[in-house]
Design an enzyme around this catalytic site. Sequence first.
Site, PDB file in Angstrom:
ATOM      1  N   GLU A  10      37.562  42.572  35.300  1.00 64.77           N
ATOM      2  CA  GLU A  10      37.686  41.434  34.385  1.00 64.77           C
ATOM      3  C   GLU A  10      36.545  40.431  34.493  1.00 64.77           C
ATOM      4  OE1 GLU A  10      39.866  42.357  32.589  1.00 64.77           O
ATOM      5  OE2 GLU A  10      41.910  42.424  33.358  1.00 64.77           O
ATOM      6  N   HIS A  63      42.138  43.582  43.847  1.00 63.73           N
ATOM      7  CA  HIS A  63      42.698  44.753  43.166  1.00 63.73           C
ATOM      8  C   HIS A  63      43.707  45.404  44.085  1.00 63.73           C
ATOM      9  CE1 HIS A  63      42.953  48.566  41.004  1.00 63.73           C
ATOM     10  NE2 HIS A  63      42.600  47.833  39.976  1.00 63.73           N
TER      11      HIS A  63
HETATM   12  N1  ACO Z   1      42.698  35.122  44.363  1.00 63.82           N
HETATM   13  C1  ACO Z   1      43.267  34.567  45.442  1.00 63.82           C
HETATM   14  N2  ACO Z   1      43.921  35.245  46.374  1.00 63.82           N
HETATM   15  C2  ACO Z   1      44.001  36.579  46.215  1.00 63.82           C
HETATM   16  C3  ACO Z   1      43.422  37.232  45.125  1.00 63.82           C
HETATM   17  C4  ACO Z   1      42.757  36.449  44.163  1.00 63.82           C
HETATM   18  N3  ACO Z   1      42.190  36.990  43.096  1.00 63.82           N
HETATM   19  N4  ACO Z   1      43.656  38.547  45.226  1.00 63.82           N
HETATM   20  C5  ACO Z   1      44.339  38.726  46.358  1.00 63.82           C
HETATM   21  N5  ACO Z   1      44.560  37.513  46.967  1.00 63.82           N
HETATM   22  C6  ACO Z   1      45.255  37.263  48.224  1.00 63.82           C
HETATM   23  C7  ACO Z   1      46.518  36.505  48.048  1.00 63.82           C
HETATM   24  O1  ACO Z   1      46.613  35.688  49.179  1.00 63.82           O
HETATM   25  C8  ACO Z   1      47.613  37.531  48.091  1.00 63.82           C
HETATM   26  O2  ACO Z   1      48.640  37.117  48.914  1.00 63.82           O
HETATM   27  P1  ACO Z   1      50.003  36.526  48.316  1.00 63.82           P
HETATM   28  O3  ACO Z   1      50.552  37.597  47.405  1.00 63.82           O
HETATM   29  O4  ACO Z   1      50.824  36.285  49.511  1.00 63.82           O
HETATM   30  O5  ACO Z   1      49.608  35.275  47.569  1.00 63.82           O
HETATM   31  C9  ACO Z   1      47.037  38.703  48.786  1.00 63.82           C
HETATM   32  O6  ACO Z   1      45.613  38.515  48.770  1.00 63.82           O
HETATM   33  C10 ACO Z   1      47.416  39.959  48.065  1.00 63.82           C
HETATM   34  O7  ACO Z   1      46.507  40.873  48.431  1.00 63.82           O
HETATM   35  P2  ACO Z   1      46.245  42.274  47.833  1.00 63.82           P
HETATM   36  O8  ACO Z   1      47.170  43.228  48.507  1.00 63.82           O
HETATM   37  O9  ACO Z   1      44.787  42.456  47.957  1.00 63.82           O
HETATM   38  O10 ACO Z   1      46.494  42.236  46.268  1.00 63.82           O
HETATM   39  P3  ACO Z   1      47.756  42.613  45.424  1.00 63.82           P
HETATM   40  O11 ACO Z   1      47.853  44.085  45.311  1.00 63.82           O
HETATM   41  O12 ACO Z   1      48.955  41.883  45.893  1.00 63.82           O
HETATM   42  O13 ACO Z   1      47.327  42.004  44.029  1.00 63.82           O
HETATM   43  C11 ACO Z   1      45.991  41.513  42.182  1.00 63.82           C
HETATM   44  C12 ACO Z   1      46.266  42.523  43.293  1.00 63.82           C
HETATM   45  C13 ACO Z   1      47.293  41.206  41.441  1.00 63.82           C
HETATM   46  C14 ACO Z   1      45.008  42.141  41.185  1.00 63.82           C
HETATM   47  C15 ACO Z   1      45.417  40.236  42.823  1.00 63.82           C
HETATM   48  O14 ACO Z   1      44.233  40.541  43.467  1.00 63.82           O
HETATM   49  C16 ACO Z   1      45.218  39.130  41.805  1.00 63.82           C
HETATM   50  O15 ACO Z   1      46.148  38.400  41.512  1.00 63.82           O
HETATM   51  N6  ACO Z   1      43.974  38.985  41.238  1.00 63.82           N
HETATM   52  C17 ACO Z   1      43.704  37.963  40.271  1.00 63.82           C
HETATM   53  C18 ACO Z   1      44.127  38.400  38.881  1.00 63.82           C
HETATM   54  C19 ACO Z   1      43.234  39.482  38.329  1.00 63.82           C
HETATM   55  O16 ACO Z   1      42.013  39.395  38.359  1.00 63.82           O
HETATM   56  N7  ACO Z   1      43.878  40.531  37.767  1.00 63.82           N
HETATM   57  C20 ACO Z   1      43.161  41.678  37.176  1.00 63.82           C
HETATM   58  C21 ACO Z   1      43.318  42.874  38.033  1.00 63.82           C
HETATM   59  S1  ACO Z   1      42.461  44.249  37.371  1.00 63.82           S
HETATM   60  C22 ACO Z   1      43.521  44.875  36.268  1.00 63.82           C
HETATM   61  O17 ACO Z   1      44.689  44.833  36.365  1.00 63.82           O
HETATM   62  C23 ACO Z   1      42.980  45.471  35.073  1.00 63.82           C
END
Ligand code: ACO
Length: 381
Positions: free
Chosen positions: A326, A273
């Site tokens: 989710e 998140h």
């Molecule tokens: N799976 C794998 N790697 C992840 C995940 C994940 N679910 N979440 C974070 N990371 C890692 C990645 O390496 C990412 O680096 P990159 O952008 O270089 O690939 C890095 O952590 C990003 O870290 P954060 O700062 O923690 O997260 P960010 O703010 O960039 O993204 C997000 C948040 C988009 C929700 C992300 O965690 C993600 O893609 N999750 C999966 C999709 C998901 O479940 N979305 C629903 C979110 S809840 C909502 O919106 C209602």
Amino acid sequence: MPRVLTEGALRPEAPRGLEGVPVARTAVSDVHGLEGFYHYRGVDPTTFARSGTFEDAWYLLHKGELPGEADRVAFADRIRRAMHMPPVLRDALPALASLGPPGSMDVLRTAVSAAGVALGCRPWTEQDRAMTEEQMLNVAALTAVLAAALYRLARGEQRVEPSPDLGVAANYLLMINGHAPDPMRAAALDTYLVLAADHGFCNSTFAERVIVSSGADVGAALSGAVGSLSGPLHGGAIDRVPTMLEAIGDVSRVEQWLRDRLDRGERLMGFGHAVYQAPDPRTTVLRALAKEVDSERAALAEVVEKTGVRLLNERKADKHREANIELYAGMVVEYAGVPEELFGCTFAVARMAGWTANLLEQIDDNRIFRPAARYVGREPA
Ligand code: ACO
């Protein structure tokens, strides 16, 4: 001819994605990422998610307090009346439904835009605030009707009218399935809708506030919000989680499946998140409910949750990552009677409550969003 250099006028560059940068003031809702807490106007929605209705959360987000009995009835009536579809929109539904598969958020986004036009939404700068408020409530209330009707029409079924005796959750289930749900299932959907009704300055809220800040009408802003929510990194994750659980299939395969996915550089749906680094409070409520209504899949999801959290945090130690709303939402919503294809649209139905409160806030203290970008391309000769 000498050129004016604008570089010097730029403020320091914001971090990518504007992470942690306040770009507005809001009194609608807030997320405390390190504590794993969020609230709507000072009220913790997890305290009434199991006992209250979606209309309670909607009222709270707009009026600043939970409704008393008389206000609850009046507001629920108001929303029900707003579910009445303008004839011109009703006539356009079969064509809209034929644009995409059943449950498509892209089709819903298009229909929300059409609803704005059919309801006569105009730039809010050129009409009464009361008129704008009325229009946004109508578009928001129609979203459940549109999502259900488009789903049925795309499947070759007749659409079903909402009942004057039911609340939003039960009516939504009636309009999807053609029969009124049993109260337990409607209550499960209410729980989800309450929890998902708003969540701080998320991507879709920012997007709609940018749109309305130009004076554009609320139909434009709300359809933009649905578009933003449909992305897999935002609300679009909800229907990808069941696919993930199905592909994993069994607890014995969890660790390897998740490792393989991460090794391929792919994201684990339902994890991570932008703000939370502590357990997501919405997950806590939905996990408990999922265990009651879908114990087998919830047991698998719990192993996926523990393993996914461990692997994610082993691999990247910059900040702590947990499961998000989710991971268990699909189980609860499916138990209620919402088919998987409609999960994303159901998220939009919920978030309309928060989006509309945010639009009013933006309108009441508007400054057009117009940031800058540092030009890094080829300079003119
Ligand atoms: N799976 C794998 N790697 C992840 C995940 C994940 N679910 N979440 C974070 N990371 C890692 C990645 O390496 C990412 O680096 P990159 O952008 O270089 O690939 C890095 O952590 C990003 O870290 P954060 O700062 O923690 O997260 P960010 O703010 O960039 O993204 C997000 C948040 C988009 C929700 C992300 O965690 C993600 O893609 N999750 C999966 C999709 C998901 O479940 N979305 C629903 C979110 S809840 C909502 O919106 C209602």
